[in-house]
Design an enzyme around this catalytic site. Sequence first.
Site, PDB file in Angstrom:
ATOM      1  N   LYS A  89       0.685  -1.054  -0.028  1.00 41.48           N
ATOM      2  CA  LYS A  89      -0.306   0.268  -0.082  1.00 41.48           C
ATOM      3  C   LYS A  89       0.864   1.346  -0.044  1.00 41.48           C
ATOM      4  O   LYS A  89       0.682   2.345  -1.108  1.00 41.48           O
ATOM      5  CB  LYS A  89      -1.010   0.068   1.144  1.00 41.48           C
ATOM      6  CG  LYS A  89      -1.502   1.240   1.407  1.00 41.48           C
ATOM      7  CD  LYS A  89      -2.285   1.272   3.091  1.00 41.48           C
ATOM      8  CE  LYS A  89      -1.486   1.809   3.773  1.00 41.48           C
ATOM      9  NZ  LYS A  89      -0.958   3.630   4.166  1.00 41.48           N
ATOM     10  N   ASN A  90       1.928   1.463   0.327  1.00 45.43           N
ATOM     11  CA  ASN A  90       2.204   2.543   1.119  1.00 45.43           C
ATOM     12  C   ASN A  90       3.226   2.966  -0.078  1.00 45.43           C
ATOM     13  O   ASN A  90       4.209   4.097  -0.323  1.00 45.43           O
ATOM     14  CB  ASN A  90       3.418   2.659   2.147  1.00 45.43           C
ATOM     15  CG  ASN A  90       2.725   2.955   3.936  1.00 45.43           C
ATOM     16  OD1 ASN A  90       1.156   2.717   3.137  1.00 45.43           O
ATOM     17  ND2 ASN A  90       2.889   2.874   4.012  1.00 45.43           N
ATOM     18  N   CYS A 118      -3.419   8.229   9.619  1.00 37.03           N
ATOM     19  CA  CYS A 118      -4.048   7.430  11.095  1.00 37.03           C
ATOM     20  C   CYS A 118      -3.302   8.375  12.136  1.00 37.03           C
ATOM     21  O   CYS A 118      -3.015   9.092  11.860  1.00 37.03           O
ATOM     22  CB  CYS A 118      -3.367   5.966  11.092  1.00 37.03           C
ATOM     23  SG  CYS A 118      -4.056   5.315  10.674  1.00 37.03           S
ATOM     24  N   ARG A 138       2.325  14.314  13.407  1.00 39.42           N
ATOM     25  CA  ARG A 138       2.477  14.284  12.458  1.00 39.42           C
ATOM     26  C   ARG A 138       3.243  15.079  10.879  1.00 39.42           C
ATOM     27  O   ARG A 138       2.072  15.710   9.640  1.00 39.42           O
ATOM     28  CB  ARG A 138       2.239  12.959  11.072  1.00 39.42           C
ATOM     29  CG  ARG A 138       1.947  11.689  11.923  1.00 39.42           C
ATOM     30  CD  ARG A 138       0.867  10.478  11.675  1.00 39.42           C
ATOM     31  NE  ARG A 138       1.405   9.904  10.898  1.00 39.42           N
ATOM     32  CZ  ARG A 138       0.867   8.865   9.856  1.00 39.42           C
ATOM     33  NH1 ARG A 138      -0.132   8.656  10.663  1.00 39.42           N
ATOM     34  NH2 ARG A 138       1.736   8.273   8.999  1.00 39.42           N
ATOM     35  N   ASP A 158       4.928   0.014  12.303  1.00 40.45           N
ATOM     36  CA  ASP A 158       3.470  -0.825  11.527  1.00 40.45           C
ATOM     37  C   ASP A 158       3.423  -2.516  12.243  1.00 40.45           C
ATOM     38  O   ASP A 158       2.516  -2.258  11.662  1.00 40.45           O
ATOM     39  CB  ASP A 158       3.844  -0.408  10.018  1.00 40.45           C
ATOM     40  CG  ASP A 158       3.318   0.935   9.111  1.00 40.45           C
ATOM     41  OD1 ASP A 158       2.671   2.015  10.610  1.00 40.45           O
ATOM     42  OD2 ASP A 158       3.179   1.082   8.147  1.00 40.45           O
ATOM     43  N   ARG A 161      -8.354   0.427   5.307  1.00 36.30           N
ATOM     44  CA  ARG A 161      -7.983   1.349   3.756  1.00 36.30           C
ATOM     45  C   ARG A 161      -6.619   0.871   3.614  1.00 36.30           C
ATOM     46  O   ARG A 161      -6.120   1.485   2.465  1.00 36.30           O
ATOM     47  CB  ARG A 161      -7.048   2.953   5.377  1.00 36.30           C
ATOM     48  CG  ARG A 161      -8.417   3.521   5.201  1.00 36.30           C
ATOM     49  CD  ARG A 161      -7.728   4.604   6.763  1.00 36.30           C
ATOM     50  NE  ARG A 161      -6.034   4.454   6.310  1.00 36.30           N
ATOM     51  CZ  ARG A 161      -5.265   5.751   6.914  1.00 36.30           C
ATOM     52  NH1 ARG A 161      -5.643   5.968   8.366  1.00 36.30           N
ATOM     53  NH2 ARG A 161      -3.888   5.647   6.098  1.00 36.30           N
TER      54      ARG A 161
HETATM   55  C1  UD1 Z   1       5.214   6.118   7.308  1.00 38.98           C
HETATM   56  C2  UD1 Z   1       3.876   5.320   6.388  1.00 38.98           C
HETATM   57  C3  UD1 Z   1       3.830   4.966   7.805  1.00 38.98           C
HETATM   58  C4  UD1 Z   1       4.894   4.808   8.529  1.00 38.98           C
HETATM   59  C5  UD1 Z   1       5.638   5.002   8.503  1.00 38.98           C
HETATM   60  C6  UD1 Z   1       6.937   4.834   9.745  1.00 38.98           C
HETATM   61  C7  UD1 Z   1       2.600   5.798   4.475  1.00 38.98           C
HETATM   62  C8  UD1 Z   1       1.359   6.579   3.635  1.00 38.98           C
HETATM   63  N1  UD1 Z   1       2.692   5.748   5.805  1.00 38.98           N
HETATM   64  O1  UD1 Z   1       3.886   7.372   7.400  1.00 38.98           O
HETATM   65  O2  UD1 Z   1       2.416   3.637   7.221  1.00 38.98           O
HETATM   66  O3  UD1 Z   1       4.177   4.143   9.939  1.00 38.98           O
HETATM   67  O4  UD1 Z   1       6.083   5.749   6.992  1.00 38.98           O
HETATM   68  O5  UD1 Z   1       7.680   3.642   8.179  1.00 38.98           O
HETATM   69  O6  UD1 Z   1       3.608   5.016   4.087  1.00 38.98           O
HETATM   70  N2  UD1 Z   1       8.532  13.330  10.806  1.00 38.98           N
HETATM   71  C9  UD1 Z   1       9.180  14.451  10.916  1.00 38.98           C
HETATM   72  N3  UD1 Z   1       8.966  15.925   9.975  1.00 38.98           N
HETATM   73  C10 UD1 Z   1       8.244  15.506   8.196  1.00 38.98           C
HETATM   74  C11 UD1 Z   1       7.878  13.850   8.636  1.00 38.98           C
HETATM   75  C12 UD1 Z   1       8.165  12.717   9.580  1.00 38.98           C
HETATM   76  O7  UD1 Z   1       9.552  15.029  12.446  1.00 38.98           O
HETATM   77  O8  UD1 Z   1       8.374  16.752   8.192  1.00 38.98           O
HETATM   78  C13 UD1 Z   1       8.442  12.319  11.723  1.00 38.98           C
HETATM   79  C14 UD1 Z   1       7.563  11.550  12.257  1.00 38.98           C
HETATM   80  O9  UD1 Z   1       6.532  12.601  13.122  1.00 38.98           O
HETATM   81  C15 UD1 Z   1       7.823  10.953  12.529  1.00 38.98           C
HETATM   82  C16 UD1 Z   1       8.857   9.943  11.837  1.00 38.98           C
HETATM   83  O10 UD1 Z   1       9.508  10.744  11.051  1.00 38.98           O
HETATM   84  O11 UD1 Z   1       8.239  10.503  13.952  1.00 38.98           O
HETATM   85  C17 UD1 Z   1       9.181   9.044  10.884  1.00 38.98           C
HETATM   86  O12 UD1 Z   1       7.874   9.685  10.091  1.00 38.98           O
HETATM   87  P1  UD1 Z   1       7.844   9.047   8.593  1.00 38.98           P
HETATM   88  O13 UD1 Z   1       8.475   7.989   8.130  1.00 38.98           O
HETATM   89  O14 UD1 Z   1       7.819  10.411   7.469  1.00 38.98           O
HETATM   90  O15 UD1 Z   1       6.032   8.829   8.545  1.00 38.98           O
HETATM   91  P2  UD1 Z   1       4.788   8.887   7.299  1.00 38.98           P
HETATM   92  O16 UD1 Z   1       5.433   9.119   5.890  1.00 38.98           O
HETATM   93  O17 UD1 Z   1       4.167   9.837   7.868  1.00 38.98           O
END
Ligand code: UD1
Length: 430
Positions: free
Chosen positions: A22-23, A117, A122, A305, A397
């Site tokens: 999915k991701n 979620c 985030r 996850d 989802r």
């Molecule tokens: C993606 C996945 C989600 C998974 C996560 C971690 C998708 C759609 N979702 O989420 O299922 O749980 O990766 O493997 O692919 N962060 C910041 N600033 C940013 C972006 C992220 O501080 O601009 C922090 C987040 O708060 C978190 C960490 O970085 O603590 C990791 O986030 P990230 O890997 O970006 O997760 P998502 O892309 O939201």
Amino acid sequence: MEQYAIKGGNPLVGEVEIGGAKNAALAILAASIMTDETVLIENMPDVRDTNVMLQAIESIGGIVERIDRHTVRMSGRAIKDLVIEDDFIKKIRASYYLLGALLGKYKKAQVTLPGGCNIGLRPIDQHIKGFRALGADVRIEHGLIIAEAEKLRGNHIYMDVVTVGATIDVMLAAAMAEGQTIIENAAKEPHVVDVANFLNSMGAMIKGAGTDVIRIKGVSKLHGTEYTIIPDQIEAGTFMFAAAVTKGDVTVKNVIPKHLESISAKLMEIGCEVEESDDAVRVVAAKPLTHTHVKTLPYPGFPTDMQPQITVALGLSKGTSIVTESIFENRFKYVDELTRMGASIKVEGNTAIIDGVNKYTGASISAPDLRAGAALVIAGLAAEGTTVVDDIKFIERGYEDFDLKLRSLGAQIEKVNSERELQKFRLKIG
Ligand code: UD1
């Protein structure tokens, strides 16, 4: 409201086909509109998030043609609007990938702030930092992120945290910037590599995906391609833990065992047998489960996850286990629901201290988010009596035919839509 009704107690036994990731799919669908030529994508999971992404793409004029349930033909040649304001898009976190894709191709995009979620704060500061480093002006107005640039220019970007989303998003924009971009402290998840491979198959020049330094030489145009999405590591891991928790014997098929190593290692630690072959992994849970400690980490560490799923297993494992969540700060909300089923878990900050119990007992519970929802279903499959899981829209989802696949392994689970259907289920299972 649809619910899952579950009668626990049956060990899951058999084989299950795992769908596309999915991701990876969410980013690849967004990236598909970066060319005016035709792109054919295979092994696309038919889940709510990918369908929302396709609707968003259609809403701006992208051409989306469903060939079959898992194959879609797309083109960005008719895109007329660079504003994604659809209410739907708020529902998926990955809407931010349209920002990177549109900014890369058209040098302008406006996208509703992402939802997804509710597992903690985030932020998207690293996405914004990356786009700004490429020369874009980025601002937030009226709930929209607006990014625009006369020209995108490659740059050296150091990510302050390891983030899958920002790594992919900046890679999308940089693929069509002028000159070279270097992303340091990049995420190494399999889907980061998959998106890079997909972009390269469209003519992008990306090297180093899968390591923490990604080098991108921008190109002015991308072309059409045919591409098959990698298998879903988390769907596979969820079924592997379902086997462990129900004392079953399950083979997950159509997987890349290498992507599942951290999951397999923990299953072996708690007493399961794990057999790997080329594209399948078999999990046999013949012995009682034992405790362990685990900390979620970016790939190749244990995935956040999979945190709820392993917690459900450790809740039934002999001894005291500790689960530390290091990626998201609010990812233990489901523990209250699990406690209602008899689990003995104390959460302190980002740590769960779990005293294994002999059994869970069925209860009426709600899925607080996607992965926790799936984990609670697994708990229900192992529990004594009937469990009713509400809010299964979260589970849908990211899991295609979850109930069907579980039933094919011998689970007693049904989707019910009313009190009457629930009564019917109760009567049927006795
Ligand atoms: C993606 C996945 C989600 C998974 C996560 C971690 C998708 C759609 N979702 O989420 O299922 O749980 O990766 O493997 O692919 N962060 C910041 N600033 C940013 C972006 C992220 O501080 O601009 C922090 C987040 O708060 C978190 C960490 O970085 O603590 C990791 O986030 P990230 O890997 O970006 O997760 P998502 O892309 O939201």
